[in-house]
Design an enzyme around this catalytic site. Sequence first.
Site, mmCIF file in Angstrom:
data_model
loop_
_atom_site.group_PDB
_atom_site.id
_atom_site.type_symbol
_atom_site.label_atom_id
_atom_site.label_comp_id
_atom_site.label_asym_id
_atom_site.label_seq_id
_atom_site.Cartn_x
_atom_site.Cartn_y
_atom_site.Cartn_z
ATOM 1 C CD GLU A 1 -3.124 -0.690 0.164
ATOM 2 O OE1 GLU A 1 -3.400 0.501 -0.037
ATOM 3 O OE2 GLU A 1 -3.673 -1.627 -0.445
ATOM 4 C CB SER B 1 -50.652 4.931 5.876
ATOM 5 O OG SER B 1 -51.253 5.168 4.621
#
Length: 580
Positions: A9, A275
């Site tokens: 990395e 609802s």
Amino acid sequence: MPQAFIAIEDRRFYDHWGVDFIGLARAMKTNLEHGTMVQGGSTLTQQLAKNLFLTPERSLERKVQEAVLAFWLERKFGKKKILEMYLNRVYFGAGAYGVEAAAQRYFGKSIRAVNISEASILAGLVKAPSRLAPTRDPDAARARADLVLASMADEGYISRDLANRAFRVSPPSPAPKPEGAIGYVADWVMDQLDGLVGVYDEDLTVQTTIDPKLEAEAEKDLSEAIAKKGPALKVSQGALVALAPDGAVKALVGGKSYADSQFNRAVAAKRQPGSSFKPFVYLTGLELGLTPDAVRVDEPIRLKGWNPENYSRRYNGPMTLTTALSRSINTVAVRLGVEVGPENVVLTAQRLGISSELAANPSVALGTSEVTPIELAGAYAPFANGGMLARPYVVTRVTSSNGEVLYNRRAEPPKEVVDIDRVGMMNAMLTETIRSGTARSASFRDWPAAGKTGTSQDFRDAWFVGYTSHLVTAVWLGNDDNSVTKKASGGGLPVEIWSRFMARAHDGVAVAALPGDWNAHVAGYQEPGDVYQTGPGGGDGGDMPDGQWVDESPRQRPRGGDGGPLREPLGFLKRLFGGG
């Protein structure tokens, strides 16, 4: 493990001050040669900065912010601490954050016990956790691990001979996937810890409000119902949240199977409540002087080209607000929402605990603005506790490995958000939903219970939020891709799941009434005289989706948090770049 990460990395990790300009130039050259993105130029420090402070947004401004934060981290903590924080926080997929969790998740052992081959697999999969995980594609994970081993040999961390031997080691059999829904709770807790105790790179003990028996029951009821009836209804996912009336989360299930999907729908999925949002409309009307016996007319209504309809497309004429709410009559809800003002409806919902953005237009009365299951459950809690605000919470105490108390939740001062008279009125109305309305099958034993069903447009979402004075439980069913179901409504499977769970949850608990005792003669409210004109009768609106709804696309809420030792640079970034 650290050497594997540095090799693959950030090879120049010990040679830069947060941003590697040499590595960045090399990556740009490689990408230009290939005509596409082949290499990234972010250092481990930049990745840590992004994970700690920033959103995943890709922009030049974000990259500059990332670089500024990387320099700050290097100056503040140094290489060893940065590497430690990175390895303990990076995401490895499957709900595993940090190398210890990843080793346990993929290999069934502590990170201290992994060998070189296993370390190379973990270092390799952070590039694409879902694609390179050994549980998903062992061959791809092995190929990436071989690249990590070669890089480690190039950097001199291991010999070529050791790398060659590691190449020939077969990947270990992955540890079994976690099956328990408690994984959803654990992930949610992990997300909160930074804001509660700051950065801690040691073992912590976290005490929560979760009731293990209720958690297991919730998982069982939800998963079994979806497995049994989901295919016929074309329902593939669901969520269940159960709260004590003060907001303490007793059970939380974020999907039908944590092993299959770690996305926590209970706290992160925003869906149209349909609802089940209507109680906030009716409460607004009560607070402006109406009573449950006030009469409004169920008849066709047209608002600037929008004509909301009852599912049956039939209308019942004059009816009380109690009847309209219990039978989920759409036209009355919209008419009442316009009468009291959509802005006031939004304010009511927000006061009770809805934090998602709500559009203040007539369609809000039919639940077109999206909310999460946990915030909807929390917003119903004042009806169960006598009108007090109840923010959902799960963590009560955090201690370090040596017993030091790092966080101890203090009860929030009581804050009344609904007066007791209106609480009584709302409970009388919502009790009728279970007694004779759209949730007639939801009653259980002798417990007084109330609630509201919800079904969104085209049957994409099915809800039931119901409560007693002991527990508030919300159930949502639908599909992650927002595809339509086969007429799955809130009064069907959600009510069934709710009833089964609540019956078990109330075993051995003394029956108690809902708070408030509304009586029209005692309350002394005068009935308003503005009754709408009578319309044609016949039919029942029912809890079904409406026809033509206004499309809502709420903006994403900004990330936020409470201080902590790593929040120091954020104020500087806001001053430098503006915004949040």
